[in-house]
Enzyme design. Structure first.
Site, PDB file in Angstrom:
ATOM      1  N   ARG A   1       0.817  -1.416   0.081  1.00  0.00           N
ATOM      2  CA  ARG A   1       0.189   0.164   0.028  1.00  0.00           C
ATOM      3  C   ARG A   1       0.774   1.250   0.106  1.00  0.00           C
ATOM      4  NH1 ARG A   1       0.833  -2.082   4.667  1.00  0.00           N
ATOM      5  NH2 ARG A   1       1.303  -0.873   6.412  1.00  0.00           N
TER       6      ARG A   1
ATOM      7  N   CYS B   1      -2.175  -1.065  11.947  1.00  0.00           N
ATOM      8  CA  CYS B   1      -2.339  -1.989  10.731  1.00  0.00           C
ATOM      9  C   CYS B   1      -1.697  -3.246  10.739  1.00  0.00           C
ATOM     10  CB  CYS B   1      -1.587  -0.919   9.555  1.00  0.00           C
ATOM     11  SG  CYS B   1      -2.483   0.456   9.115  1.00  0.00           S
TER      12      CYS B   1
ATOM     13  N   CYS C   1     -12.087  23.202  25.155  1.00  0.00           N
ATOM     14  CA  CYS C   1     -10.906  22.389  24.916  1.00  0.00           C
ATOM     15  C   CYS C   1      -9.602  22.803  25.588  1.00  0.00           C
ATOM     16  CB  CYS C   1     -10.774  22.208  23.382  1.00  0.00           C
ATOM     17  SG  CYS C   1      -9.335  21.628  22.757  1.00  0.00           S
TER      18      CYS C   1
END
Lengths: 262, 85
Positions: free
Chosen positions: A78, A194, A251
């Site tokens: 990939r 992954c 935040c």
């Protein structure tokens, strides 16, 4: 004697951008903005590969690439900026070779190190746009804090198995920062990487091409970007969703820098 | 009052529940009430909803909190941050 400024483009460079220059939304001025742009890409892996290749081909003038990893054979399914004969090389050096083959007029600066809290601010400085194509949430938070502090837009993509997310974090211009949207790092084991979970080879191509398109738009000033919009693509079911996102009024990362939104 | 919702799951929630979407009938008032009902649907759902600290929710493609009312909503999406690059 008046000094004549050096021309922005080399004589044999312009023809490669002819199809951009033909676009009303880019044109000559947009192509000049691309040429003058300085873009930092964090991660030269699955997402980084198409992002770097399309930005180099598009004529982005300066690309800084940060990655501390080496090319391994399991990347090649990939990570298409790399190649069989560069297995074992630093990813940043392999990417530089790949990009030079596409467009020799792009200045590529390889940084073979991991972006961390100690280096993030220095690496972000001097760039007009930062692209997060890294592979872990700790780096994403560190990079977000540095971009927020310096008011640099952060185009961020992430993938998992068959799905991907992309948005433009930019609290300096009203959009949320990464910590507004994802303040909590998942407990270990919840979000496998992954290597553990697998990833479909063309997936980073889909998301990375969206990221490259958004980067080109942002630099050239074309169209409508992804500020305040999280784009989610599911390649297994062939579906996309767009979620409206906004700054978190409290935040702890962007609030103190860019003001609480109340 | 019972209402019908389209529930969308992303990333590890989808992986655990083994479907990207389902329709449910519910009388839940808030997102949190709905989550409690979904959790009870199956062991897979219970596993998916075991730790929601990092999971965000969108009601009709609009980011909301767990305490948001469902009234008038149609689609609820659960999505965590993805890590990979």
């Amino acid at each position: 004697m008046t000094k004549i400024p050096a021309p922005l483009f080399a004589e044999d460079e312009l023809p490669r951008y002819a199809r951009h220059i033909a676009l009303r939304e880019i044109g000559g001025p947009g192509q000049a903005r691309l040429k003058r742009a300085r873009v930092l890409v964090v991660g030269a892996g699955g997402l980084g590969s198409p992002v770097l290749m399309y930005l180099a081909a598009a004529g982005v003038g300066r690309l800084t690439i940060v990655d501390d990893d080496l090319v391994s054979r399991s990347n090649l399914q990939r990570q298409v900026v790399h190649a069989e004969d560069r297995v074992g090389l630093a990813k940043v050096d392999s990417a530089r070779i790949g990009l030079a083959g596409l467009n020799p007029y792009v200045a590529v600066e390889p940084v073979p190190q991991r972006l961390d809290a100690g280096s993030a601010a220095r690496l972000v400085t001097g760039h007009d746009l930062v692209i997060d194509a890294c592979d872990n949430l700790e780096t994403r938070h560190v990079l977000n804090a540095a971009c927020t502090a310096q008011g640099v837009p952060l185009l961020s993509g992430a993938i998992s198995q068959w799905e991907g997310q992309v948005t433009l974090y930019d609290p300096a211009r009203g959009a949320p920062c990464f910590a507004c949207l994802f303040p909590v790092i998942p407990a270990p084991g919840l979000a496998p990487d992954c290597a553990e979970a697998g990833v479909m080879g063309a997936l980073p191509g889909i998301l990375g091409a969206i990221m490259a398109a958004e980067a080109i738009k942002e630099i050239a000033g074309a169209g409508r970007g992804l500020r305040g919009r999280l784009h989610i693509h599911d390649a297994l079911w062939g579906e996309s969703r767009e979620i409206a996102v906004r700054r978190d009024a409290h935040c702890p990362v962007c609030g103190p820098v860019h003001g609480e939104t109340g | 009052m019972m209402a019908r919702y389209d529930i969308l799951y992303f990333a590890w929630l989808r992986e655990r529940i083994a479907t990207p979407r389902e329709q449910v009938e519910s009388a839940a008032v808030t997102v949190a009430d709905l989550v409690a009902e979904l959790r009870a649907r199956s062991p897979r759902h219970a596993a998916a909803f075991a730790d929601l600290a990092a999971v965000r929710v969108a009601l009709d493609q609009d980011l909301v909190g767990m305490d948001a009312p469902l009234a008038g909503g149609r689609e609820i999406a659960f999505f965590p941050p993805m890590t990979g690059g």
